[in-house]
Design an enzyme around this catalytic site. Sequence first.
Site, PDB file in Angstrom:
ATOM      1  N   SER A  91     -37.985 -39.274  -9.060  1.00 44.20           N
ATOM      2  CA  SER A  91     -38.897 -39.600  -7.959  1.00 44.20           C
ATOM      3  C   SER A  91     -38.108 -40.443  -6.963  1.00 44.20           C
ATOM      4  O   SER A  91     -37.433 -41.386  -7.350  1.00 44.20           O
ATOM      5  CB  SER A  91     -40.066 -40.430  -8.472  1.00 44.20           C
ATOM      6  OG  SER A  91     -40.598 -39.830  -9.620  1.00 44.20           O
ATOM      7  N   HIS A 113     -43.150 -32.905  -9.103  1.00 40.02           N
ATOM      8  CA  HIS A 113     -41.779 -32.535  -9.462  1.00 40.02           C
ATOM      9  C   HIS A 113     -41.621 -31.040  -9.225  1.00 40.02           C
ATOM     10  O   HIS A 113     -42.305 -30.235  -9.865  1.00 40.02           O
ATOM     11  CB  HIS A 113     -41.491 -32.813 -10.938  1.00 40.02           C
ATOM     12  CG  HIS A 113     -41.292 -34.266 -11.249  1.00 40.02           C
ATOM     13  ND1 HIS A 113     -40.092 -34.778 -11.675  1.00 40.02           N
ATOM     14  CD2 HIS A 113     -42.135 -35.303 -11.191  1.00 40.02           C
ATOM     15  CE1 HIS A 113     -40.214 -36.086 -11.868  1.00 40.02           C
ATOM     16  NE2 HIS A 113     -41.450 -36.431 -11.592  1.00 40.02           N
ATOM     17  N   HIS A 138     -39.389 -34.001 -19.215  1.00 43.68           N
ATOM     18  CA  HIS A 138     -39.696 -35.242 -19.927  1.00 43.68           C
ATOM     19  C   HIS A 138     -40.189 -34.936 -21.334  1.00 43.68           C
ATOM     20  O   HIS A 138     -40.850 -33.922 -21.559  1.00 43.68           O
ATOM     21  CB  HIS A 138     -40.789 -36.023 -19.187  1.00 43.68           C
ATOM     22  CG  HIS A 138     -40.453 -36.334 -17.763  1.00 43.68           C
ATOM     23  ND1 HIS A 138     -40.680 -35.451 -16.743  1.00 43.68           N
ATOM     24  CD2 HIS A 138     -39.896 -37.440 -17.200  1.00 43.68           C
ATOM     25  CE1 HIS A 138     -40.283 -35.984 -15.596  1.00 43.68           C
ATOM     26  NE2 HIS A 138     -39.794 -37.185 -15.844  1.00 43.68           N
ATOM     27  N   TYR A 173     -42.586 -36.344 -22.828  1.00 41.43           N
ATOM     28  CA  TYR A 173     -44.054 -36.336 -22.912  1.00 41.43           C
ATOM     29  C   TYR A 173     -44.653 -34.996 -22.489  1.00 41.43           C
ATOM     30  O   TYR A 173     -45.821 -34.736 -22.740  1.00 41.43           O
ATOM     31  CB  TYR A 173     -44.670 -37.490 -22.088  1.00 41.43           C
ATOM     32  CG  TYR A 173     -44.369 -37.444 -20.606  1.00 41.43           C
ATOM     33  CD1 TYR A 173     -44.998 -36.543 -19.756  1.00 41.43           C
ATOM     34  CD2 TYR A 173     -43.450 -38.317 -20.051  1.00 41.43           C
ATOM     35  CE1 TYR A 173     -44.713 -36.494 -18.401  1.00 41.43           C
ATOM     36  CE2 TYR A 173     -43.155 -38.286 -18.697  1.00 41.43           C
ATOM     37  CZ  TYR A 173     -43.785 -37.378 -17.882  1.00 41.43           C
ATOM     38  OH  TYR A 173     -43.488 -37.329 -16.549  1.00 41.43           O
ATOM     39  N   GLU A 174     -43.845 -34.165 -21.842  1.00 39.29           N
ATOM     40  CA  GLU A 174     -44.369 -32.850 -21.456  1.00 39.29           C
ATOM     41  C   GLU A 174     -44.495 -31.939 -22.677  1.00 39.29           C
ATOM     42  O   GLU A 174     -45.115 -30.886 -22.597  1.00 39.29           O
ATOM     43  CB  GLU A 174     -43.446 -32.197 -20.426  1.00 39.29           C
ATOM     44  CG  GLU A 174     -43.473 -32.895 -19.078  1.00 39.29           C
ATOM     45  CD  GLU A 174     -42.469 -32.285 -18.104  1.00 39.29           C
ATOM     46  OE1 GLU A 174     -42.744 -31.211 -17.569  1.00 39.29           O
ATOM     47  OE2 GLU A 174     -41.407 -32.901 -17.900  1.00 39.29           O
ATOM     48  N   ALA A 218     -37.388 -43.128 -11.452  1.00 36.59           N
ATOM     49  CA  ALA A 218     -38.293 -44.209 -11.062  1.00 36.59           C
ATOM     50  C   ALA A 218     -38.504 -45.058 -12.308  1.00 36.59           C
ATOM     51  O   ALA A 218     -38.572 -44.523 -13.418  1.00 36.59           O
ATOM     52  CB  ALA A 218     -39.616 -43.629 -10.600  1.00 36.59           C
ATOM     53  N   MET A 271     -39.299 -43.228 -18.358  1.00 35.71           N
ATOM     54  CA  MET A 271     -39.593 -42.171 -19.330  1.00 35.71           C
ATOM     55  C   MET A 271     -38.569 -41.037 -19.277  1.00 35.71           C
ATOM     56  O   MET A 271     -38.901 -39.884 -19.583  1.00 35.71           O
ATOM     57  CB  MET A 271     -40.996 -41.603 -19.065  1.00 35.71           C
ATOM     58  CG  MET A 271     -42.101 -42.647 -19.028  1.00 35.71           C
ATOM     59  SD  MET A 271     -43.686 -41.926 -18.576  1.00 35.71           S
ATOM     60  CE  MET A 271     -44.628 -43.406 -18.133  1.00 35.71           C
ATOM     61  N   SER A 272     -37.352 -41.362 -18.900  1.00 36.27           N
ATOM     62  CA  SER A 272     -36.352 -40.276 -18.773  1.00 36.27           C
ATOM     63  C   SER A 272     -34.947 -40.833 -18.983  1.00 36.27           C
ATOM     64  O   SER A 272     -34.763 -41.908 -19.534  1.00 36.27           O
ATOM     65  CB  SER A 272     -36.456 -39.643 -17.378  1.00 36.27           C
ATOM     66  OG  SER A 272     -36.037 -40.557 -16.389  1.00 36.27           O
ATOM     67  N   ASN A 326     -42.560 -50.187  -9.459  1.00 31.40           N
ATOM     68  CA  ASN A 326     -43.699 -51.057  -9.806  1.00 31.40           C
ATOM     69  C   ASN A 326     -43.181 -52.177 -10.687  1.00 31.40           C
ATOM     70  O   ASN A 326     -42.099 -52.073 -11.268  1.00 31.40           O
ATOM     71  CB  ASN A 326     -44.779 -50.250 -10.545  1.00 31.40           C
ATOM     72  CG  ASN A 326     -44.228 -49.523 -11.760  1.00 31.40           C
ATOM     73  OD1 ASN A 326     -43.489 -48.552 -11.637  1.00 31.40           O
ATOM     74  ND2 ASN A 326     -44.573 -50.023 -12.923  1.00 31.40           N
ATOM     75  N   HIS A 373     -49.359 -43.550 -11.274  1.00 28.15           N
ATOM     76  CA  HIS A 373     -48.410 -42.528 -10.808  1.00 28.15           C
ATOM     77  C   HIS A 373     -48.386 -42.438  -9.278  1.00 28.15           C
ATOM     78  O   HIS A 373     -47.329 -42.233  -8.672  1.00 28.15           O
ATOM     79  CB  HIS A 373     -48.777 -41.178 -11.439  1.00 28.15           C
ATOM     80  CG  HIS A 373     -47.780 -40.095 -11.160  1.00 28.15           C
ATOM     81  ND1 HIS A 373     -46.442 -40.191 -11.505  1.00 28.15           N
ATOM     82  CD2 HIS A 373     -47.911 -38.882 -10.553  1.00 28.15           C
ATOM     83  CE1 HIS A 373     -45.805 -39.097 -11.128  1.00 28.15           C
ATOM     84  NE2 HIS A 373     -46.675 -38.292 -10.552  1.00 28.15           N
TER      85      HIS A 373
HETATM   86  N1  HPA Z   1     -43.022 -47.522 -16.999  1.00 28.84           N
HETATM   87  C1  HPA Z   1     -42.495 -46.337 -17.408  1.00 28.84           C
HETATM   88  N2  HPA Z   1     -42.082 -45.411 -16.573  1.00 28.84           N
HETATM   89  C2  HPA Z   1     -42.167 -45.661 -15.258  1.00 28.84           C
HETATM   90  C3  HPA Z   1     -42.699 -46.854 -14.774  1.00 28.84           C
HETATM   91  C4  HPA Z   1     -43.147 -47.826 -15.694  1.00 28.84           C
HETATM   92  O1  HPA Z   1     -43.641 -48.919 -15.334  1.00 28.84           O
HETATM   93  N3  HPA Z   1     -42.639 -46.784 -13.421  1.00 28.84           N
HETATM   94  C5  HPA Z   1     -42.095 -45.580 -13.108  1.00 28.84           C
HETATM   95  N4  HPA Z   1     -41.812 -44.901 -14.213  1.00 28.84           N
END
Ligand code: HPA
Length: 305
Positions: free
Chosen positions: A41, A72, A94, A96-97, A124, A227-228, A251, A265
């Site tokens: 991202s 994506h 990912h 989680y997919e 990200a 997460m990657s 964030n 998200h």
């Molecule tokens: N946690 C996990 N994955 C993320 C986050 C987060 O705060 N922000 C962007 N991807």
Amino acid sequence: MAMCSAAKSDETITYEQIKSMADDLLSRIRIKPIIGIICGSGLGSLTEAITNAENIEYKDIPGFPVSTVVGHAGRLVIGMLEGLPVLAMQGRFHYYEGYPLVKCSLPVRVMKLMGIEYLMVTNAAGGINPGYKVGDIMIIRDHVNFVGFSGNSPLRGPNDERLGPRFPPMTDAYNPELVNRALGVAKEMGIQDVVKVGTYCFLGGPTYESIAECKLLHTVGVDAVGMSTAHEVVVAQHCGLKVFAFSLITNKASLDYEKKEYANHAEVVAVGKSRESTCRELMCRMIKSIAAEKGAARGASCGCV
Ligand code: HPA
């Protein structure tokens, strides 16, 4: 049906299968890329800077996974960037997919067998380090592969020495010379105040972290969480690619029950968009520096630099 082999991994993808995907892709494109880019991202628009671009949709590559995450795209963009032949992944896979890690990181092995030497990765991430601000860029120096702690690794299962050693070290998986170079590039760009160097932690998601989990990560020295990336870098290091990676801090993670943050998200995507041009320029300048090193810097520029 009974499972019989004790050495069976989640899903074995053989050297021959990977080689045939690599050969097939090479036969469909005009150039031979030497740099692979995984666009997270905030870096999707990098592909707009690629000249003489050829696109190949993931769905048109037999055996390739397809992106399932909103926002994506799912394609390879192959062409020239800052004088070098590159292959960019617009959209990654990912855990989680639902894909096993070996499949999430399959594109890295395909790139290797296509002749790629450098892997540039972006993502990200949530800022765990209290000194980090939203919009900061963290050059990744090291990772904590929490998902791997349980033995869940893309390298699990039979090892084919043609891809890499059974027990690869993870020291310097993030090329230290490229980390240093990125700091110099950040200075040239005048963004040194927002560029950090730190440790990325890979968690499986798709939940964002609880406050207790963020406190734990902070205690063990993690600077940013996402997460990657770590599984991709494990595979890249296994097969001998030089890796450069950075996280865009989209964030702040909550470390305090009095100051709750609710990661979402939409915010991640919005911050990604707002920092897209800076991330893109950093990446272009890094590639330009590799081109200069290779003596290949010729005319073409993405206009970022
Ligand atoms: N946690 C996990 N994955 C993320 C986050 C987060 O705060 N922000 C962007 N991807």
